[in-house]
Motif scaffolding. Structure first.
Motif, PDB file in Angstrom:
ATOM      1  N   TYR A 161      23.479  33.016   7.173  1.00  0.00           N
ATOM      2  CA  TYR A 161      23.656  33.527   8.534  1.00  0.00           C
ATOM      3  C   TYR A 161      22.587  33.020   9.500  1.00  0.00           C
ATOM      4  O   TYR A 161      22.786  33.026  10.708  1.00  0.00           O
ATOM      5  CB  TYR A 161      23.683  35.057   8.535  1.00  0.00           C
ATOM      6  N   SER A 162      21.441  32.587   8.966  1.00  0.00           N
ATOM      7  CA  SER A 162      20.402  32.070   9.842  1.00  0.00           C
ATOM      8  C   SER A 162      20.744  30.640  10.238  1.00  0.00           C
ATOM      9  O   SER A 162      21.311  29.890   9.459  1.00  0.00           O
ATOM     10  CB  SER A 162      19.061  32.071   9.118  1.00  0.00           C
ATOM     11  N   ASN A 163      20.405  30.276  11.459  1.00  0.00           N
ATOM     12  CA  ASN A 163      20.587  28.874  11.846  1.00  0.00           C
ATOM     13  C   ASN A 163      19.254  28.249  12.220  1.00  0.00           C
ATOM     14  O   ASN A 163      19.185  27.312  12.986  1.00  0.00           O
ATOM     15  CB  ASN A 163      21.587  28.757  13.004  1.00  0.00           C
ATOM     16  N   LYS A 164      18.206  28.814  11.666  1.00  0.00           N
ATOM     17  CA  LYS A 164      16.875  28.364  12.077  1.00  0.00           C
ATOM     18  C   LYS A 164      16.260  27.356  11.115  1.00  0.00           C
ATOM     19  O   LYS A 164      15.143  26.907  11.320  1.00  0.00           O
ATOM     20  CB  LYS A 164      15.944  29.566  12.219  1.00  0.00           C
ATOM     21  N   GLY A 165      16.981  27.042  10.041  1.00  0.00           N
ATOM     22  CA  GLY A 165      16.445  26.047   9.114  1.00  0.00           C
ATOM     23  C   GLY A 165      15.278  26.594   8.315  1.00  0.00           C
ATOM     24  O   GLY A 165      14.981  27.801   8.347  1.00  0.00           O
TER      25      GLY A 165
END
Lengths: 477, 383
Positions: free
Chosen positions: B61-65
């Motif tokens: 769900y995170s798209n921050k890498g």
């Protein structure tokens, strides 16, 4: 030979210039677009264009009116009938509205030429008119203009004879306005041009040249539709249209007038043409078209008419952007209400054979069927060796199913199945069957349906429905 | 291929797991820190910046890498890698950590799986509609497609599935960090609102927030006494079950494929006899049922009788999902595979308290992912 007997136009006198759009005072010499004022719409403009076209002609001879455009004020109610009454045309009249596509003007013109050629009508008035609404502040607002063009189509004494035409249809979601959208929507501009307009307009013109056995240089007047100045110039260049032959698209004085734009450029061509010259008209929208005309002697006798030139000279600038917004019933925040673009139109474009034509593929190496189209065969790994197989007219069977109560629908559950069609597996909804009556192995056929409304647009796909058996007279086995 | 090449090369020296649940007051960084520092303490890591050589992390769900994890832990000037394999992401992160140590690149690595689905403002999974032809569908709908076929062929039904949910809820009450701590009955399961037939609400895993972590080290740097070793870890990609023309909808192909691979790595030829405890991917009750068979614990088609005789319950011959599984412990997508490691390490150490399975030598964890076309399996054992 059927052809155009007379022409006329209407362009509203009000101009919105680019300085005013940017919140500055109007400036003479600034680029501008023509806009319908608060008491004008596509029907009022159509009527005036009709008046200008019929000037000097006997109205009692008119036996048809075709109205074209994508901005009729009515969703249900014919524009042509109102235009006919406003023009006081005879009651015995064939009328029709052509809509939905920026090619609607071409459809109406073609239908009139065909009706006259077939002898079903003798004198048909064709009017294309549009005033498309762009979201305030959008790039479209700088491109769109309003206007109308009218032609009287007949069999005798034609000013421009119709030599022939070419058209094709394409399914692409490039520019659209769904049932409840206020403003014209579009996918990313580069896609709209690179996959839509640019190849489309060229396919149309080349199709016509091939059909007519003609060269582009055979046409002294080329009226080329374009969504914007740059794309239109690029298309003209790609087609090899000579600078002197290209009819001025008037982007900085009129703007893209929707379904009336190509017809207005045809008016521009007729104003410039001399008898004997050939005229090419090309347009785009859900496909493309190109028509060939030849200017004949009666063109010279039509004399000065209220066409494009006359209307472009008659102009007055809006002093303030707010006045324009008020006249159109807009406020600067209107654009915020625009719906999201939703599902990718680009992906839809790539996958239209899978989704709209409902085609699977068969591996030429091993015969395995697969859906949707793949690059590499799922069974034998052969690459790019497939033939296309239409599934929509086949009979399939239920491999497995579930009844889904989770995703939102007014009447859950949704019957979701895996269908085997000639060996391909397809994930499909099953409709026209109470959810409890589904059985493994039951035969199904396919129907084209709306699948969901993501992005505020109707999205279409196929659904399975229980096989109803052959229709009477169908199949003998 | 040298399938046995990683066996016994890597030890798991520490594990950590934050409480799974609706962690409204914790951000991803909070959960990552809680899980990682518990694992540090467990492994005796006092100076992580010096002692951790590399980090493998995963989140769906995170798209921050990878930055989200490295910044939370302030682990800089070292490689931090984010991996993605949907629900199998946790096992994928473990595999990457194991491979990096087995290859001789690092002495000690940290793996962190985390997810924060409860920040999205919706209950349950997202309804996925990427394309027109992708019907509005949910994970429940994907897995439910095996039910009609399995039930018809092998005679099982919703009651058999319900017993799996009842078992996992019961186990969940015994795990301190689990989300759902309430026992349920077969009747409750059958009466719950329908999600995607045959799955009612209680046939579905509980989607939660959470993070789990583990510290891995080169086996020869760890004292042999009580050392827990990675015997095998496999991740396998499979075809989309919905498009696969050869799918019989009676099993989950990648599970069987991954099992074959990981058993070869670990030297297991009789999984039913050699595996002492298993954490299986029970995103839905039927998924757990199919996995019993696909992993070779029992014969294909025989799950119903083994569910009835309690084989997979605590106290049974092969207890499954001893901490409540995805069903009751909770399912923060990318954390789940690492949470299973957390449980299996406790089972192997004999520190699982009321959930303890006696005499555990070999523990298996199993993740289905890849949307949903992949499978990851890890087998841990003692020296």
């Amino acid at each position: 030979m059927p052809g155009i007997v007379s022409y006329g136009a209407y362009v509203p006198p009000t101009r919105l210039d680019f300085e005013v759009m940017a919140g500055r005072p109007p400036r003479e010499g600034a680029g501008e677009r023509a806009i319908a004022w608060r008491d004008e719409d596509s029907l009022t403009m159509a009527v005036t264009a009709g008046v200008n076209c019929l000037r000097g002609f006997d109205r009692t001879c008119v036996d048809g009116v075709f109205f074209a455009g994508v901005t009729s004020p009515y969703r249900e109610k014919q524009g042509a009938a109102l235009i006919a009454r406003a023009l006081d045309l005879p009651r015995a009249l064939r009328t029709a509205d052509f809509s939905s596509s920026l090619r609607a003007g071409e459809g109406a013109l073609c239908a009139a030429l065909d009706a006259v050629r077939a002898g079903a009508a003798s004198c048909v008035l064709v009017v294309a008119s549009d005033c498309r609404l762009a979201a305030p502040g959008s790039a479209q607002e700088r491109n769109f203009g309003d206007g109308a063009a009218a032609f009287l189509v007949g069999a005798h004494d034609v000013a421009a004879g119709f030599e022939g035409g070419f058209a094709f249809a394409d399914e692409i979601l490039d520019v659209w306005r769904a049932q409840h959208d206020s403003f014209v929507q579009s996918w990313e501009e580069r896609f709209v041009i690179q996959e839509g307009y640019a190849p489309g307009i060229q396919e149309a013109v080349r199709g016509l040249l091939e059909k007519q056995g003609a060269e582009i240089s055979d046409f002294a007047q080329v009226a080329l539709y374009g969504p914007d100045a740059r794309s239109q110039r690029a298309a003209a260049r790609a087609l090899g249209v000579a600078e002197t032959a290209l009819v001025d698209p008037c982007f900085d004085r009129l703007g893209n007038a929707g379904a009336a734009f190509a017809p207005l450029l045809l008016v521009g061509a007729l104003e410039r043409a001399v008898p004997g010259q050939r005229i090419l008209l090309a347009g785009y929208g859900d496909g493309g078209f190109a028509h060939a005309f030849r200017a004949e002697a009666p063109l010279a006798e039509l004399g000065a008419r209220r066409g494009l030139r006359w209307h472009l000279a008659r102009r007055s600038k809006v002093a303030r952007y707010e006045h324009y917004l008020a006249a159109r019933g807009l406020d600067a925040g209107s654009a915020a209400g625009q719906r999201g673009a939703g599902l990718s139109a680009t992906a839809h474009h790539r996958e239209r054979d899978d989704e709209i034509a409902f085609k699977a593929q068969r591996c030429l190496a091993c015969g395995a069927m697969q859906f949707p189209a793949q690059r590499v065969c799922e069974r034998c790994r052969a690459r790019d060796a497939f033939e296309s197989v239409r599934l929509s007219d086949k009979i399939g069977s239920v491999v497995t199913y579930t009844r889904d109560y989770f995703f939102p629908t007014p009447d859950p559950p949704t019957l979701v199945t895996i269908i085997d069609v000639e060996g391909a597996r397809v994930h499909l909804q099953l409709v026209n069957l109470p959810a409890g009556e589904v059985r493994l192995g039951m035969p199904v056929e396919f129907e084209f349906r709306r699948i969901h409304e993501m992005g505020g647009r109707p999205n279409y796909y196929w659904k399975a429905t229980p096989f109803a058996g052959p229709a009477a007279g169908e199949g003998s086995a | 291929m040298g399938r046995e090449v990683i066996r016994d090369k890597v030890a798991i020296t520490g594990v950590g797991c934050c409480p799974f649940g609706e962690n409204w007051n914790q951000g991803p960084a909070d959960m990552i820190v809680d899980a990682a520092y518990e694992a540090y303490a467990d492994a005796g890591i006092e100076d992580p910046q010096r002692q951790i050589d590399a980090v493998f992390t995963g989140s769906i769900y995170s798209n921050k890498g990878p930055h989200e994890c490295s910044d939370a832990l302030k682990l800089f000037n070292k490689p931090v890698t984010m991996v993605s394999n949907y629900c199998a992401t946790g096992t994928e992160a473990l595999r990457c950590g194991v491979l990096s140590i087995a290859a001789g690149l690092y002495d000690t690595v940290l793996i962190v799986g985390y997810d924060k689905p409860k920040d999205r403002g919706v209950a349950g999974p997202s309804v996925m509609m990427d394309r027109v032809r992708d019907l509005p569908q949910t994970p429940a709908g994907w897995f439910a497609l095996c039910a009609a076929t399995y039930f018809e062929k092998f005679g099982a039904g919703r009651e058999d599935l319900a017993k799996i949910a009842v078992k996992n809820h019961k186990n969940g009450t015994l795990a301190p960090n689990s989300f759902l701590k309430r026992e349920i009955t077969v009747e409750e399961v059958l009466a719950a609102r329908m999600i995607s037939w045959p799955f009612g609400l209680y046939d579905c895993a509980a989607q939660t927030d959470g993070a789990a972590a583990a510290v891995l080290s080169r086996a020869d740097l760890v004292p042999p006494a009580g050392r827990i070793l990675v015997k095998g870890v496999a991740v396998i990609a499979g075809p989309n079950p919905q498009k696969d023309p050869g799918n019989d909808f009676l099993s989950w192909k990648p599970s069987a494929w991954a099992a074959e691979e990981v058993y070869a790595q670990a030297g297991i030829d009789d999984p039913a006899g050699q595996v002492d405890v298993a954490q299986l991917h029970d995103c839905f009750t039927l998924t757990e049922l199919l996995s019993y068979e696909d992993l070779g614990f029992i014969e294909k088609g025989s799950a119903r009788e083994h569910i009835a005789d309690g084989r997979f319950e605590l106290g049974g011959a092969l207890p499954v999902n001893t901490d409540g599984g995805l069903k009751a412990f909770g399912h923060p997508t990318a954390a789940t595979g690492v949470r299973m490691i957390y449980e299996n390490v406790q089972q192997l150490r004999g520190t699982a308290g009321a959930r303890q399975v006696p005499d555990v030598h070999t523990a298996l964890s199993h993740n289905i992912g890849g949307h949903p076309t992949a499978c990851g399996i890890a087998i841990l054992g003692k020296s």
